[in-house]
Design a protein around this motif. Sequence first.
Motif, PDB file in Angstrom:
ATOM      1  N   PRO A   1       0.798  -1.234   0.000  1.00 37.41           N
ATOM      2  CA  PRO A   1       0.000   0.000   0.000  1.00 37.41           C
ATOM      3  C   PRO A   1       0.824   1.274   0.000  1.00 37.41           C
ATOM      4  N   ARG A   2       1.963   1.276   0.698  1.00 39.11           N
ATOM      5  CA  ARG A   2       2.782   2.496   0.730  1.00 39.11           C
ATOM      6  C   ARG A   2       3.340   2.806  -0.655  1.00 39.11           C
ATOM      7  N   ARG A   3       3.787   1.771  -1.362  1.00 42.00           N
ATOM      8  CA  ARG A   3       4.322   2.001  -2.698  1.00 42.00           C
ATOM      9  C   ARG A   3       3.219   2.425  -3.662  1.00 42.00           C
ATOM     10  N   VAL A   4       2.045   1.842  -3.509  1.00 45.46           N
ATOM     11  CA  VAL A   4       0.913   2.238  -4.347  1.00 45.46           C
ATOM     12  C   VAL A   4       0.546   3.693  -4.084  1.00 45.46           C
ATOM     13  N   ALA A   5       0.563   4.106  -2.822  1.00 43.09           N
ATOM     14  CA  ALA A   5       0.257   5.499  -2.488  1.00 43.09           C
ATOM     15  C   ALA A   5       1.248   6.434  -3.169  1.00 43.09           C
ATOM     16  N   GLY A   6       2.516   6.076  -3.178  1.00 39.83           N
ATOM     17  CA  GLY A   6       3.515   6.878  -3.870  1.00 39.83           C
ATOM     18  C   GLY A   6       3.279   6.913  -5.367  1.00 39.83           C
ATOM     19  N   ALA A   7       2.856   5.765  -5.930  1.00 34.64           N
ATOM     20  CA  ALA A   7       2.569   5.707  -7.359  1.00 34.64           C
ATOM     21  C   ALA A   7       1.422   6.637  -7.729  1.00 34.64           C
ATOM     22  N   VAL A   8       0.421   6.717  -6.877  1.00 34.41           N
ATOM     23  CA  VAL A   8      -0.712   7.611  -7.127  1.00 34.41           C
ATOM     24  C   VAL A   8      -0.240   9.065  -7.182  1.00 34.41           C
ATOM     25  N   GLU A   9       0.625   9.459  -6.251  1.00 32.92           N
ATOM     26  CA  GLU A   9       1.140  10.831  -6.268  1.00 32.92           C
ATOM     27  C   GLU A   9       1.911  11.110  -7.552  1.00 32.92           C
ATOM     28  N   GLU A  10       2.702  10.137  -7.992  1.00 30.11           N
ATOM     29  CA  GLU A  10       3.464  10.317  -9.213  1.00 30.11           C
ATOM     30  C   GLU A  10       2.550  10.409 -10.429  1.00 30.11           C
ATOM     31  N   LEU A  11       1.498   9.599 -10.478  1.00 30.36           N
ATOM     32  CA  LEU A  11       0.556   9.683 -11.588  1.00 30.36           C
ATOM     33  C   LEU A  11      -0.178  11.022 -11.583  1.00 30.36           C
ATOM     34  N   LEU A  12      -0.525  11.509 -10.407  1.00 30.57           N
ATOM     35  CA  LEU A  12      -1.158  12.828 -10.312  1.00 30.57           C
ATOM     36  C   LEU A  12      -0.233  13.909 -10.863  1.00 30.57           C
ATOM     37  N   ARG A  13       1.042  13.814 -10.526  1.00 29.79           N
ATOM     38  CA  ARG A  13       2.025  14.782 -11.030  1.00 29.79           C
ATOM     39  C   ARG A  13       2.210  14.651 -12.533  1.00 29.79           C
ATOM     40  N   TYR A  14       2.437  13.445 -12.974  1.00 20.35           N
ATOM     41  CA  TYR A  14       2.806  13.173 -14.364  1.00 20.35           C
ATOM     42  C   TYR A  14       1.679  13.518 -15.339  1.00 20.35           C
ATOM     43  N   LEU A  15       0.440  13.284 -14.930  1.00 19.80           N
ATOM     44  CA  LEU A  15      -0.698  13.445 -15.832  1.00 19.80           C
ATOM     45  C   LEU A  15      -1.396  14.792 -15.696  1.00 19.80           C
ATOM     46  N   THR A  16      -1.516  15.326 -14.495  1.00 18.54           N
ATOM     47  CA  THR A  16      -2.122  16.642 -14.230  1.00 18.54           C
ATOM     48  C   THR A  16      -3.368  16.863 -15.081  1.00 18.54           C
ATOM     49  N   ILE A  17      -4.437  16.188 -14.717  1.00 21.14           N
ATOM     50  CA  ILE A  17      -5.664  16.284 -15.505  1.00 21.14           C
ATOM     51  C   ILE A  17      -6.316  17.666 -15.438  1.00 21.14           C
ATOM     52  N   THR A  18      -5.955  18.471 -14.433  1.00 18.29           N
ATOM     53  CA  THR A  18      -6.427  19.868 -14.396  1.00 18.29           C
ATOM     54  C   THR A  18      -5.513  20.674 -15.330  1.00 18.29           C
ATOM     55  N   HIS A  19      -5.576  20.334 -16.598  1.00 16.71           N
ATOM     56  CA  HIS A  19      -4.579  20.795 -17.568  1.00 16.71           C
ATOM     57  C   HIS A  19      -4.771  22.239 -18.009  1.00 16.71           C
TER      58      HIS A  19
END
Length: 404
Positions: free
Chosen positions: A272-290
């Motif tokens: 779960p900790r690694r998944v939580a980090g992955a979510v933050e990275e996806l939020l950064r990388y994709l930035t859907i509030t484009h």
Amino acid sequence: MTEAPTAPPAYTTSRAAGCPFDPPQAMSGLLGSEPISRVTLWNGATAWYVTRHADQVALLRDERISADNRLPSYPSISAGSEATRAHNRSFITMDEPEHNEQRKRFTGDFTIKRTKALRERIERIIGELLDGMEKAGSPADLVTSFALPLPSLVICELLGVPYEDHGFFQRASAVIIDTRSSAQDALDASQELVDYLGDLVEKKVRHPGDDLLSRLAADYLVTGISTRDECAKQARLLLVAGHETTANMIALGTCALLQNPEQLAAVRDGDPRRVAGAVEELLRYLTITHLGRRRVATQDIEVGGQLIRAGEAVICATDVANRDPAVFEDPDRLDIDRNARRHLAFGSGPHQCLGQNLARIELQLAYPALLRRLPGLRLDRPLEEIPFRTDMAVYGVHELPVAW
């Protein structure tokens, strides 16, 4: 003869071919050349386009920057958005102290403790949706079968909105956030949604439940703190934002992971900790509030060596800031093991996203559950044929055909 001044370059959402996860090159290139520069908007107006991470944090935390979309120079994203500015007024387009007074009515519903209490219910919803996908069989559209219904069901239960009405509110939401919508179409869709939610608020007065709309109903009629229209507009914000953003993060994040098999495997099998980090990275990388955070300076402000005058429009380009190499090493690479917590996907300052805790837990549960249940998941058409949402206020995919 004196030549007429050249208009600033046009703001664009067009992305380079084959690079659907990267910000538009014309915009991201300004980070290195002109990190604070003028751009021309869809209606001929101009705005300061701010790309550096540090400058955006400074501005978004500065009380001299206003989120009030009623100000004459507010940089609306489209004709539809311009037409509905006053109609769609909610706490995210208010300044202090009104912003905090309105926002604090809802903070208790989106705390870490409250969202953790929803974990089991979210897991059950995920399981039921994946059961449905398996039963229907491959192929499927991940958006309609999983990514969109998951946050829609969650926000409906939280607000007290009947999920059987999802067809209506999803269609209305899509019109409102479509940058191609005409002024009249956007106004009509917004009014229909406000009328619908206003009727629900009144029903909650007679038949209250354990939900947010019931509390708004108590404010509306019992205490007189809010009017029916105010309650409906606040509920509209929570309903639209509560399903559109997370739905697109689920679908777009899955699409990005499918292009990075090693990182996909780590999310599928990670703790779960690694998944939580992955979510933050996806939020950064994709930035859907484009389309960035839109603001207006109410006083002269100097930031990054540039003077922004009172009354001038500002766009904080969060997608570009989330690729700032001064903050994120090798920023154009997806790396789920990097520390991405400084990303600005949820904004910064007093207007930081209210629903971020709920979004995080939905994403942390959705990605690994999907990838574990369907280990052979793959795109059912080439990436270049996927319809990406450059035309919407929330970036993502219109559909994501998958097979397994």
